[in-house]
Design an enzyme around this catalytic site. Structure first.
Site, mmCIF file in Angstrom:
data_model
loop_
_atom_site.group_PDB
_atom_site.id
_atom_site.type_symbol
_atom_site.label_atom_id
_atom_site.label_comp_id
_atom_site.label_asym_id
_atom_site.label_seq_id
_atom_site.Cartn_x
_atom_site.Cartn_y
_atom_site.Cartn_z
ATOM 1 N N HIS A 106 0.654 7.762 3.917
ATOM 2 C CA HIS A 106 1.514 7.083 5.263
ATOM 3 C C HIS A 106 3.183 7.298 4.878
ATOM 4 O O HIS A 106 4.313 6.890 5.690
ATOM 5 C CB HIS A 106 0.877 6.023 4.748
ATOM 6 C CG HIS A 106 -0.185 5.343 4.976
ATOM 7 N ND1 HIS A 106 -0.822 5.801 5.552
ATOM 8 C CD2 HIS A 106 -1.084 5.224 3.563
ATOM 9 C CE1 HIS A 106 -2.521 5.495 5.459
ATOM 10 N NE2 HIS A 106 -2.152 4.855 4.283
ATOM 11 N N GLY B 246 -4.397 1.823 8.753
ATOM 12 C CA GLY B 246 -5.825 1.444 9.153
ATOM 13 C C GLY B 246 -5.463 0.061 9.496
ATOM 14 O O GLY B 246 -5.420 -0.734 9.788
ATOM 15 N N ASP C 253 1.012 -1.033 -0.217
ATOM 16 C CA ASP C 253 0.228 -0.185 0.179
ATOM 17 C C ASP C 253 1.036 1.798 -0.152
ATOM 18 O O ASP C 253 1.456 1.847 0.633
ATOM 19 C CB ASP C 253 -0.726 0.445 1.544
ATOM 20 C CG ASP C 253 -1.714 1.353 1.200
ATOM 21 O OD1 ASP C 253 -1.623 2.114 0.540
ATOM 22 O OD2 ASP C 253 -2.815 1.514 2.716
ATOM 23 N N ILE D 259 0.521 9.370 8.443
ATOM 24 C CA ILE D 259 -0.619 8.314 9.291
ATOM 25 C C ILE D 259 -0.222 7.033 8.480
ATOM 26 O O ILE D 259 0.244 7.098 8.250
ATOM 27 C CB ILE D 259 -1.822 9.248 9.978
ATOM 28 C CG1 ILE D 259 -2.800 8.680 8.050
ATOM 29 C CG2 ILE D 259 -2.122 10.429 9.507
ATOM 30 C CD1 ILE D 259 -4.168 9.029 8.439
HETATM 31 C C1 LIG Z 1 -13.069 0.834 -1.000
HETATM 32 C C2 LIG Z 1 -11.622 1.068 0.326
HETATM 33 C C3 LIG Z 1 -10.110 1.416 0.205
HETATM 34 C C4 LIG Z 1 -9.209 1.081 1.077
HETATM 35 C C5 LIG Z 1 -8.111 1.720 1.185
HETATM 36 C C6 LIG Z 1 -6.504 2.464 1.969
HETATM 37 C C7 LIG Z 1 -6.118 2.960 1.845
HETATM 38 C C8 LIG Z 1 -5.321 3.765 2.879
HETATM 39 O O1 LIG Z 1 -4.161 3.468 2.916
HETATM 40 C C9 LIG Z 1 -5.793 4.543 3.634
HETATM 41 C C10 LIG Z 1 -5.841 4.635 4.910
HETATM 42 O O2 LIG Z 1 -5.274 3.727 5.791
HETATM 43 S S1 LIG Z 1 -6.406 5.943 5.775
HETATM 44 C C11 LIG Z 1 -5.873 5.287 7.892
HETATM 45 C C12 LIG Z 1 -6.848 5.114 8.378
HETATM 46 N N1 LIG Z 1 -8.050 5.103 8.434
HETATM 47 C C13 LIG Z 1 -7.638 6.423 9.478
HETATM 48 O O3 LIG Z 1 -7.467 7.473 10.013
HETATM 49 C C14 LIG Z 1 -9.402 7.129 9.298
HETATM 50 C C15 LIG Z 1 -10.010 6.953 11.343
HETATM 51 N N2 LIG Z 1 -11.061 7.315 11.354
HETATM 52 C C16 LIG Z 1 -11.767 9.127 11.557
HETATM 53 O O4 LIG Z 1 -10.884 9.502 10.876
HETATM 54 C C17 LIG Z 1 -12.769 9.457 11.240
HETATM 55 O O5 LIG Z 1 -14.007 8.137 12.092
HETATM 56 C C18 LIG Z 1 -13.399 9.411 10.186
HETATM 57 C C19 LIG Z 1 -12.732 11.288 9.349
HETATM 58 C C20 LIG Z 1 -13.695 8.591 9.124
HETATM 59 C C21 LIG Z 1 -15.056 9.835 10.171
HETATM 60 O O6 LIG Z 1 -15.137 10.197 11.564
HETATM 61 P P1 LIG Z 1 -16.551 12.604 11.408
HETATM 62 O O7 LIG Z 1 -15.893 12.713 9.873
HETATM 63 O O8 LIG Z 1 -16.529 13.163 13.013
HETATM 64 O O9 LIG Z 1 -17.359 10.687 11.021
HETATM 65 P P2 LIG Z 1 -18.702 11.190 11.401
HETATM 66 O O10 LIG Z 1 -19.777 12.656 12.143
HETATM 67 O O11 LIG Z 1 -19.058 10.641 13.239
HETATM 68 O O12 LIG Z 1 -20.156 10.349 11.608
HETATM 69 C C22 LIG Z 1 -20.593 10.461 9.910
HETATM 70 C C23 LIG Z 1 -21.298 9.286 9.197
HETATM 71 O O13 LIG Z 1 -20.453 8.973 8.862
HETATM 72 C C24 LIG Z 1 -20.317 7.099 9.478
HETATM 73 N N3 LIG Z 1 -19.107 6.886 9.688
HETATM 74 C C25 LIG Z 1 -18.279 7.638 10.921
HETATM 75 N N4 LIG Z 1 -16.897 6.898 11.052
HETATM 76 C C26 LIG Z 1 -17.381 6.045 9.718
HETATM 77 C C27 LIG Z 1 -16.077 5.238 9.551
HETATM 78 N N5 LIG Z 1 -14.688 4.843 10.198
HETATM 79 N N6 LIG Z 1 -16.215 4.043 8.634
HETATM 80 C C28 LIG Z 1 -17.685 4.137 7.833
HETATM 81 N N7 LIG Z 1 -18.861 5.110 8.269
HETATM 82 C C29 LIG Z 1 -18.858 5.992 8.996
HETATM 83 C C30 LIG Z 1 -20.883 7.475 9.991
HETATM 84 O O14 LIG Z 1 -22.089 6.422 10.841
HETATM 85 C C31 LIG Z 1 -22.215 8.276 10.479
HETATM 86 O O15 LIG Z 1 -23.587 8.731 9.172
HETATM 87 P P3 LIG Z 1 -25.322 7.767 9.340
HETATM 88 O O16 LIG Z 1 -25.266 9.674 10.382
HETATM 89 O O17 LIG Z 1 -25.230 7.277 9.117
HETATM 90 O O18 LIG Z 1 -25.037 7.444 11.424
#
Ligand SMILES: CCCCCCC[C@@H](O)CC(=O)SCCNC(=O)CCNC(=O)[C@H](O)C(C)(C)COP(=O)(O)OP(=O)(O)OC[C@H]1O[C@@H](n2cnc3c(N)ncnc32)[C@H](O)[C@@H]1OP(=O)(O)O
Length: 303
Positions: A207, A225, A202, A222
């Protein structure tokens, strides 16, 4: 939707070397001295015929399966703002130490969350030769800025699998059954976990590239994940499965907050309804970064 479903096929070939590099990337084998319990994930020379494969290694099968804009006609997102949101894994048999995998990729879901879109991709991975289904991975991408494409009073939502209860998962208030602490910085302080993990395939600059990370809204690169998830599942194998990775049946997790390479991660584990509920915290910030649950083969017997 049907256009992407069952249209995309990808192939992934790996050897024992890839298995070992991955295991080191998720922190296997100890920080200061060799952890002999985990040598099985990396050591395949000197007559050691079999190397054990961590079940989370199956997440690598889908590298190259993440859709690009062109794969989703009419749907636009900025890849720099993509965050990995959730991961669900089902492992149907212990993963072989080397193989060629054929993946079938389909669109599992798309949801308009207003400020973001959540895109879900499902990958079924089959072993070449036997044709057996080895694993199923379902990834959710949280696409910041890509929501708002439907009527806000009736936001668009499409799901092509039975809903699981991941977003509703509640971590018990009781003290955890087990706790495991691990630093994402290996003993050689010059090796950054994110740089080591990316060698598993990846290469997202989020990252590794400080300027890219800044554009994405972070003060620095960062951790992947799936690297964090690898730390969590290793902890569960160590503390609950008595070191046996083949006990893992399914893994589900939601990424709650980003992790910085070098942080210490604390995995807390609870046993509930024949599953392990887990939560990872970034120790110094005392914030939860990942939570979910794992189903095991023979949980009762291992206690
Ligand atoms: C196809 C797949 C490809 C993948 C490839 C990956 C490539 C990699 O190189 C990329 C990575 O590894 S990135 C690093 C790992 N991930 C992270 O660090 C993200 C961490 N999470 C966050 O920052 C927040 O939860 C955040 C920002 C994600 C959400 O936080 P908020 O903006 O505060 O959201 P919130 O207001 O609480 O919720 C809004 C609606 O979204 C839903 N939701 C929340 N967190 C979610 C999550 N983690 N995954 C899925 N859905 C999520 C909530 O349920 C909410 O929906 P609803 O209103 O319908 O309940």
């Amino acid at each position: 939707m049907d256009e992407i479903n069952s249209r995309v096929k990808t192939t992934y070939t790996y050897t024992e070397r890839d298995v070992a590099v991955y295991a080191l990337g998720v922190g296997a084998c100890g920080r200061y001295a060799i952890d002999t319990d985990e040598l099985k994930y990396v050591y395949h020379e000197n007559g050691q015929q079999f190397i054990k494969v961590l079940p989370t290694f199956s997440t690598l099968f889908s590298l190259g399966s993440v859709p690009q804009g062109k794969d989703l006609p009419g749907f636009r997102f900025d890849p720099r703002l993509l965050l990995h949101g959730q991961q669900h894994i089902e492992v149907f048999k212990p993963l072989p130490s080397n193989a060629t995998i054929h993946n079938k990729v389909s669109l599992a879901g798309l949801h308009d969350k207003g400020k973001a879109a959540v895109l879900e991709i499902e990958i079924r991975s089959y072993e070449e030769g036997s044709g057996e289904l080895l694993s199923l991975n379902r990834l959710s991408a949280f696409l910041r800025g890509a929501g708002g494409f439907s009527d806000p009073s009736q936001p668009f939502t499409y799901r092509n699998y039975p809903a699981n209860q991941l977003s509703a998962i509640r971590v018990p208030e009781s003290p955890p059954y087990a706790v495991f602490e691990d630093c994402t910085q290996p003993s050689q302080a010059c090796v950054c976990t994110a740089l080591l993990y990316r060698l598993s395939g990846d290469y997202n600059p989020l990252h590794s590239d400080p300027m890219f990370a800044e554009v994405a809204g972070f003060p620095g690169p960062i951790l992947h994940g799936l690297c964090t998830l690898g730390f969590a599942v290793r902890a569960i194998i160590k503390r609950i499965c008595r070191g046996d990775p083949d006990m893992i049946k399914t893994i589900s997790g939601r990424f709650l907050l980003h992790v910085y390479p070098g942080e210490t991660l604390v995995t807390e584990m609870w046993l509930q309804d024949l599953r392990v509920i887990y939560r990872l915290k970034a120790k110094d910030r005392n914030l939860a970064v990942l939570s979910g649950f794992v189903h095991l083969h023979g949980l009762a017997a291992s206690l």
